[in-house]
Design a protein around this motif. Sequence first.
Motif, short mmCIF file in Angstrom:
data_model
loop_
_atom_site.label_atom_id
_atom_site.label_comp_id
_atom_site.label_asym_id
_atom_site.label_seq_id
_atom_site.Cartn_x
_atom_site.Cartn_y
_atom_site.Cartn_z
N CYS A 13 0.84 -1.22 0.00
CA CYS A 13 0.00 0.00 0.00
C CYS A 13 0.87 1.25 0.00
O CYS A 13 0.54 2.25 -0.66
CB CYS A 13 -0.91 -0.01 1.24
N VAL A 14 1.99 1.20 0.76
CA VAL A 14 2.89 2.36 0.81
C VAL A 14 3.48 2.59 -0.57
O VAL A 14 3.56 3.73 -1.05
CB VAL A 14 3.99 2.15 1.88
N LYS A 15 3.87 1.52 -1.24
CA LYS A 15 4.43 1.64 -2.59
C LYS A 15 3.37 2.23 -3.53
O LYS A 15 3.67 3.12 -4.34
CB LYS A 15 4.89 0.27 -3.12
N GLU A 16 2.17 1.69 -3.37
CA GLU A 16 1.09 2.19 -4.23
C GLU A 16 0.82 3.66 -3.92
O GLU A 16 0.58 4.48 -4.81
CB GLU A 16 -0.19 1.37 -4.02
N LEU A 17 0.86 3.99 -2.62
CA LEU A 17 0.65 5.36 -2.19
C LEU A 17 1.75 6.25 -2.75
O LEU A 17 1.49 7.35 -3.24
CB LEU A 17 0.60 5.44 -0.66
N MET A 18 3.00 5.78 -2.68
CA MET A 18 4.14 6.53 -3.20
C MET A 18 4.00 6.70 -4.71
O MET A 18 4.27 7.79 -5.24
CB MET A 18 5.45 5.81 -2.87
N LEU A 19 3.59 5.63 -5.37
CA LEU A 19 3.38 5.71 -6.83
C LEU A 19 2.25 6.69 -7.14
O LEU A 19 2.36 7.51 -8.06
CB LEU A 19 3.03 4.34 -7.40
N THR A 20 1.19 6.61 -6.36
CA THR A 20 0.06 7.51 -6.57
C THR A 20 0.48 8.93 -6.29
O THR A 20 0.13 9.86 -7.04
CB THR A 20 -1.11 7.11 -5.65
N LYS A 21 1.30 9.12 -5.20
CA LYS A 21 1.79 10.44 -4.86
C LYS A 21 2.67 10.98 -6.00
O LYS A 21 2.53 12.15 -6.40
CB LYS A 21 2.58 10.37 -3.56
N GLN A 22 3.52 10.15 -6.54
CA GLN A 22 4.39 10.55 -7.65
C GLN A 22 3.55 10.88 -8.88
O GLN A 22 3.80 11.83 -9.58
CB GLN A 22 5.41 9.43 -7.96
N THR A 23 2.53 10.06 -9.13
CA THR A 23 1.64 10.28 -10.26
C THR A 23 0.92 11.61 -10.09
O THR A 23 0.77 12.39 -11.05
CB THR A 23 0.61 9.14 -10.38
#
Length: 167
Positions: A13-23
């Motif tokens: 979820c953190v990775k996804e959150l980081m990816l979403t944050k980067q996106t």
Amino acid sequence: KSIEAVSNERNKCVKELMLTKQTVLDAESNIQEKSSLCTLLQDELDKIRAEQSEAKGKMLRSEKENQDLLLQVKTQLAAKACEFDQLSTKVGVLGKDLNHARRAGDIAQKCLDEQRFLHAKQKEEHEKSIIVLKKRTDELMRQNENLKQELSLEKEATTILSKAKEE
């Protein structure tokens, strides 16, 4: 295992959150770039509209000038057409006058020819009269000469008779 699964799930979820944050950051950056580009495009569009407006104003002024020139040309053309009509009328009148003058000239020429003929006839009659008068004068001069001779003879005869009576 469940902690590990939760931890893995959390990491995921953190990775996804980081990816979403980067996106989201990329999207915000993209939006900002596009916003700047839109501002530039809007400025360019405003410049183009201003140029179009100026060109349209020039075109309208040019059209107005063209219409004014066209009106002037039409007015001048109408004036020239009027002048042409007047000149055509004058030419027609002059043509009639010329025909009258020609007729008058023809009549005058006939009169002149007739006068010349009469003058020639009178001259011929005058010359004939002169010849007749000359012949008559010659005849009278001969008669005068004859009378002078007769007179001279009579004087001589009278002188001779006077002398003869005296003797």
